[in-house]
Design a protein around this motif. Structure first.
Motif, PDB file in Angstrom:
ATOM      1  N   ASN A 281       0.827  -1.220   0.000  1.00 30.11           N
ATOM      2  CA  ASN A 281       0.000   0.000   0.000  1.00 30.11           C
ATOM      3  C   ASN A 281       0.857   1.264   0.000  1.00 30.11           C
ATOM      4  O   ASN A 281       0.512   2.264  -0.623  1.00 30.11           O
ATOM      5  CB  ASN A 281      -0.944   0.029   1.209  1.00 30.11           C
ATOM      6  N   LEU A 282       1.975   1.211   0.706  1.00 29.04           N
ATOM      7  CA  LEU A 282       2.895   2.346   0.709  1.00 29.04           C
ATOM      8  C   LEU A 282       3.558   2.481  -0.657  1.00 29.04           C
ATOM      9  O   LEU A 282       3.585   3.561  -1.237  1.00 29.04           O
ATOM     10  CB  LEU A 282       3.989   2.153   1.770  1.00 29.04           C
ATOM     11  N   LYS A 283       4.063   1.359  -1.173  1.00 27.75           N
ATOM     12  CA  LYS A 283       4.889   1.419  -2.389  1.00 27.75           C
ATOM     13  C   LYS A 283       4.078   1.909  -3.584  1.00 27.75           C
ATOM     14  O   LYS A 283       4.584   2.647  -4.432  1.00 27.75           O
ATOM     15  CB  LYS A 283       5.505   0.056  -2.667  1.00 27.75           C
ATOM     16  N   LEU A 284       2.816   1.482  -3.655  1.00 27.38           N
ATOM     17  CA  LEU A 284       1.970   1.913  -4.764  1.00 27.38           C
ATOM     18  C   LEU A 284       1.222   3.209  -4.423  1.00 27.38           C
ATOM     19  O   LEU A 284       0.363   3.647  -5.184  1.00 27.38           O
ATOM     20  CB  LEU A 284       0.987   0.799  -5.133  1.00 27.38           C
ATOM     21  N   ALA A 285       1.540   3.792  -3.258  1.00 26.12           N
ATOM     22  CA  ALA A 285       0.874   5.024  -2.797  1.00 26.12           C
ATOM     23  C   ALA A 285      -0.645   4.853  -2.777  1.00 26.12           C
ATOM     24  O   ALA A 285      -1.395   5.771  -3.075  1.00 26.12           O
ATOM     25  CB  ALA A 285       1.277   6.226  -3.658  1.00 26.12           C
ATOM     26  N   SER A 286      -1.080   3.653  -2.418  1.00 28.00           N
ATOM     27  CA  SER A 286      -2.519   3.368  -2.419  1.00 28.00           C
ATOM     28  C   SER A 286      -3.232   4.034  -1.256  1.00 28.00           C
ATOM     29  O   SER A 286      -4.372   4.478  -1.384  1.00 28.00           O
ATOM     30  CB  SER A 286      -2.747   1.854  -2.355  1.00 28.00           C
ATOM     31  N   GLY A 287      -2.582   4.079  -0.108  1.00 25.73           N
ATOM     32  CA  GLY A 287      -3.208   4.692   1.065  1.00 25.73           C
ATOM     33  C   GLY A 287      -2.914   3.889   2.316  1.00 25.73           C
ATOM     34  O   GLY A 287      -2.125   2.953   2.290  1.00 25.73           O
ATOM     35  N   LEU A 288      -3.552   4.291   3.422  1.00 23.19           N
ATOM     36  CA  LEU A 288      -3.279   3.693   4.726  1.00 23.19           C
ATOM     37  C   LEU A 288      -4.536   2.987   5.238  1.00 23.19           C
ATOM     38  O   LEU A 288      -5.592   3.611   5.372  1.00 23.19           O
ATOM     39  CB  LEU A 288      -2.873   4.782   5.723  1.00 23.19           C
ATOM     40  N   CYS A 289      -4.429   1.719   5.525  1.00 22.19           N
ATOM     41  CA  CYS A 289      -5.550   0.975   6.097  1.00 22.19           C
ATOM     42  C   CYS A 289      -5.724   1.395   7.562  1.00 22.19           C
ATOM     43  O   CYS A 289      -4.753   1.406   8.319  1.00 22.19           O
ATOM     44  CB  CYS A 289      -5.258  -0.523   6.006  1.00 22.19           C
ATOM     45  N   PRO A 290      -6.957   1.745   7.970  1.00 27.74           N
ATOM     46  CA  PRO A 290      -7.174   2.210   9.358  1.00 27.74           C
ATOM     47  C   PRO A 290      -7.223   1.041  10.343  1.00 27.74           C
ATOM     48  O   PRO A 290      -8.275   0.725  10.911  1.00 27.74           O
ATOM     49  CB  PRO A 290      -8.520   2.934   9.258  1.00 27.74           C
ATOM     50  N   VAL A 291      -6.078   0.422  10.553  1.00 29.53           N
ATOM     51  CA  VAL A 291      -5.990  -0.824  11.321  1.00 29.53           C
ATOM     52  C   VAL A 291      -6.529  -0.672  12.739  1.00 29.53           C
ATOM     53  O   VAL A 291      -7.297  -1.508  13.221  1.00 29.53           O
ATOM     54  CB  VAL A 291      -4.518  -1.298  11.355  1.00 29.53           C
ATOM     55  N   ASP A 292      -6.132   0.400  13.402  1.00 30.00           N
ATOM     56  CA  ASP A 292      -6.540   0.572  14.795  1.00 30.00           C
ATOM     57  C   ASP A 292      -8.063   0.709  14.903  1.00 30.00           C
ATOM     58  O   ASP A 292      -8.687   0.090  15.765  1.00 30.00           O
ATOM     59  CB  ASP A 292      -5.834   1.809  15.372  1.00 30.00           C
ATOM     60  N   LYS A 293      -8.649   1.478  14.024  1.00 37.08           N
ATOM     61  CA  LYS A 293     -10.118   1.629  14.025  1.00 37.08           C
ATOM     62  C   LYS A 293     -10.810   0.292  13.799  1.00 37.08           C
ATOM     63  O   LYS A 293     -11.804  -0.028  14.445  1.00 37.08           O
ATOM     64  CB  LYS A 293     -10.546   2.584  12.889  1.00 37.08           C
ATOM     65  N   LEU A 294     -10.308  -0.483  12.850  1.00 30.41           N
ATOM     66  CA  LEU A 294     -10.903  -1.792  12.551  1.00 30.41           C
ATOM     67  C   LEU A 294     -10.801  -2.712  13.761  1.00 30.41           C
ATOM     68  O   LEU A 294     -11.775  -3.372  14.137  1.00 30.41           O
ATOM     69  CB  LEU A 294     -10.199  -2.424  11.338  1.00 30.41           C
ATOM     70  N   LEU A 295      -9.624  -2.741  14.394  1.00 35.31           N
ATOM     71  CA  LEU A 295      -9.443  -3.620  15.554  1.00 35.31           C
ATOM     72  C   LEU A 295     -10.380  -3.205  16.695  1.00 35.31           C
ATOM     73  O   LEU A 295     -10.945  -4.047  17.379  1.00 35.31           O
ATOM     74  CB  LEU A 295      -7.987  -3.589  16.031  1.00 35.31           C
ATOM     75  N   ARG A 296     -10.543  -1.891  16.870  1.00 36.67           N
ATOM     76  CA  ARG A 296     -11.436  -1.413  17.932  1.00 36.67           C
ATOM     77  C   ARG A 296     -12.889  -1.792  17.695  1.00 36.67           C
ATOM     78  O   ARG A 296     -13.676  -1.856  18.631  1.00 36.67           O
ATOM     79  CB  ARG A 296     -11.332   0.110  18.072  1.00 36.67           C
TER      80      ARG A 296
END
Lengths: 437, 437
Positions: A281-296
């Protein structure tokens, strides 16, 4: 006195389940491919007699990593095209190269190279999506690694099939062929919302339900994907998939960098499993997955490397570190995804996402002996206050010394036992010469 | 026929300057600590005769990495406290541990451990900021690495000094003491805008100008730092530093995650050098440095690991990869910070930022022989289409095999020649036992 296959004595055992536990000076007993017991080393000698004993001073044992999203055969395209956005990278480099070169032997050689790289970095199970999945499964079986084979479906013609019907027909054939394999599972792998239309998706939903198979798909990878769908259909891809009845705990949504709060609620409600591929996701500049929100919200988030063509490695130790670091800045909270949670994401959460939570992903009695040993007695992990912190934030994949899958040792003092490293390097060079000629 | 000290034959030489060049089957000639020549291997034999020849098949030679920001002695606190925000991490863990344990022997042992880790990962020059910089410089000299020693200044009392006047006094003493050292430079290192007041900063500006020393300072690391300064003074820290006359090409601003467009313009106008520490910024959830925007404005951006307490390693190869990946998602552009630019950031830009651009940072005739050899003939970097891509995106620090600083070989087939690895590991364990008791 019980006779067993082997015993591993280790400085630390990190079972992942129960969460947060670090066992010191324990031993792990393997019999018939399974974990027979985990006991303090001092109490062991009068209970078990083993054919083989491994004395791993200074090592930690962890469950083998579960790489929940990759395209193994793409290892032959490592570093072929860099520093490009997803669309241009796919349309101008990856797809033309695939059109020209992908074949049974390409998939065979690329997948062997990938499995070798995965075993050498402690991965014991991977979930694949690529053409010639029949070849992938055969190579996986011969290597001894555990795998989930993606039964790929796309609308358009490739070397593997001409249209969705043929992809699905081949998927069902392969499913039948491998369903008895102990180390191999399968899942439907419709490529992405923008490459598979409603009719095949509906059929996949029905078949997956009937055969009790997960569905593995790239979803909400880029802003462009979501914006185009909204413009053309008035719906976000996740909404469309929900209307088609795909969203459930058997649905593995890969990438998910573009999520509104409503998307997150929908995903949580349906029990969708999210597969996070931070480095891709970083390398292709796709974006940031909201991991913390999902886990919560209680969503299971597992970890994948994606293919090397966008990573450029299959290193779950590096990926775990990237996931832990990135989650903090994404959540604006340095406590997000702490070390133990990152290790769980890379192991047990992956197994759970793939429907293998009863079989692998943690070091528990009765589970398969899928084990990775990491040497922490190195300058790079000195001093050592907390082994899990060192594993996630300091150690590198070259500290993985020994790996077992279902009790079979596939990496021994960094040497592969089921694959020939020199031969794989030579074969990769031959492909490189052909491809760039 | 010219008699020289040594010749390294390599598959690839990546000089970094000229930009983008990859020389194939070339050799690098070393004499009197400097690069005497770089020539095609085939043309070499009738020109030079060497006492030592190194035949590095499958290797790439690059300039040694320049780690422009670290706190070497903190290696003894690796992984001591994780997953915490900057303020809590500093106030509840780092500062109390430092208050109790930092001493000459702590700095000696921690710095040796750090230098060993840096050499083993290809770093040949580092810029430090810590207490007992006299000890740091002595350890650096004995190890053979190149270093810039930070002459630390803080308002409040620590074991090193009681008040700003005493810090500055000690700084001047140390400057005098080490100014004749070939491998050691120094710079003023006022800790941060929030820990050093106007009066000592003004004095540092005058002294730095007089002695021609750079100034090295943490700046705009977190939102809190900027918000507090704005609330208390009505000024952003960069504005205040500018009013004090500090912003110039001799000013090295570390972190810089919180930058408005006006801040970026100011930095570009003054020629300030930015030191980017991506992994530390992620781990402490400090924020994202706008690397691509800075580079487009012509700002020199160099790379640092920060101390291991917030990273948790001194691995410039990993840091370079993190910087390249993160720049893309930060700029929303997969072409941001491509591989060659990332390598430059980790080498020549670092040297330029430290005022050492004429001495090190690239492989050019006449420059110091500060060289890192990376073995790319490994499964993890196969197949190989582009060596720089593999170095930035696929290779790990364990592929660094040999390192020279000023022509002296300090790493030989992964063995340190000037430091004792086993002894350093043992000493680190002793400190760990003391600190956590």
């Amino acid at each position: 006195m019980q006779q067993v296959d082997s015993i591993i004595h280790a400085r630390w055992i990190i079972p992942v389940e129960p969460a947060g536990v670090v066992l010191e000076d324990h031993s792990l007993v393997i019999h018939d491919g399974r974990i027979e017991a985990i006991r303090p080393t001092a109490t062991l000698s009068d209970q078990f007699q083993a054919s083989i004993e491994h004395d791993l001073q200074g090592h930690a044992l962890i469950p083998g990593f579960v790489n929940t999203h990759t395209h193994a055969a793409m290892n032959l395209m490592r570093g072929m095209a860099d520093d490009l956005p997803l669309k241009q990278w796919l349309e101008q480099h990856i797809w033309p190269t695939e059109a020209q070169w992908v074949s049974e032997s390409f998939v065979h050689d690329g997948t062997q190279l990938a499995i070798a790289e995965m075993l050498r970095s402690g991965t014991t199970c991977f979930n694949d999506m690529y053409f010639f999945p029949d070849v992938t499964s055969r190579v996986a079986i011969n290597s001894g690694i555990r795998a989930m084979i993606g039964l790929i479906v796309i609308d358009f013609p490739t070397i593997w099939a001409q249209d969705a019907d043929e992809y699905i027909g081949k998927a069902l054939d392969l499913y039948d062929q491998i369903k008895g394999e102990a180390m191999i599972g399968s899942c439907f792998a419709p490529h992405a919302p923008y490459t598979v239309s409603d009719q095949p998706l509906s059929r996949i939903r029905m078949l997956a339900h009937e055969l009790n198979l997960p569905i593995h798909m790239h979803v909400h990878e880029t802003t462009e994907e979501v914006a185009t769908a909204e413009k053309e259909t008035g719906h976000r891809p996740l909404q469309r998939l929900d209307e088609l009845g795909l969203l459930s705990p058997d649905f593995l949504a890969v990438h998910m960098t573009q999520l509104s709060d409503a998307d997150i609620d929908l995903v949580a409600e349906r029990g969708v499993r999210v597969i996070h591929c931070p480095e891709s996701n970083l390398k292709l500049a796709s974006g940031l997955c909201p991991v913390d929100k999902l886990l919560r919200k209680g969503v299971t988030v597992a970890l994948g490397t994606d293919g090397v063509a966008s990573n450029d490695d299959l290193d779950m130790m590096g990926e775990m570190s990237s996931a832990a670091l990135l989650a903090k800045v994404t959540a604006n909270n340095a406590s997000a995804l702490p070390a133990h949670a990152a290790l769980r994401m890379a192991t047990l959460s992956g197994a759970e996402a793939l429907g293998l939570g009863e079989i692998t992903g943690s070091l528990e009695t009765g589970k398969a002996a899928d084990i990775t040993a990491i040497d922490l007695d190195r300058l790079e992990t000195s001093p050592l206050y907390h082994p899990v912190s060192q594993i996630v934030y300091s150690a590198s994949r070259n500290q993985v010394t020994n790996v077992w899958v279902a009790g079979r040792q596939l990496l021994k003092n960094r040497q592969l036992t089921s694959l020939d490293e020199e031969e794989l390097i030579a074969r990769a060079s031959e492909w490189r010469d052909k491809i760039r000629s």
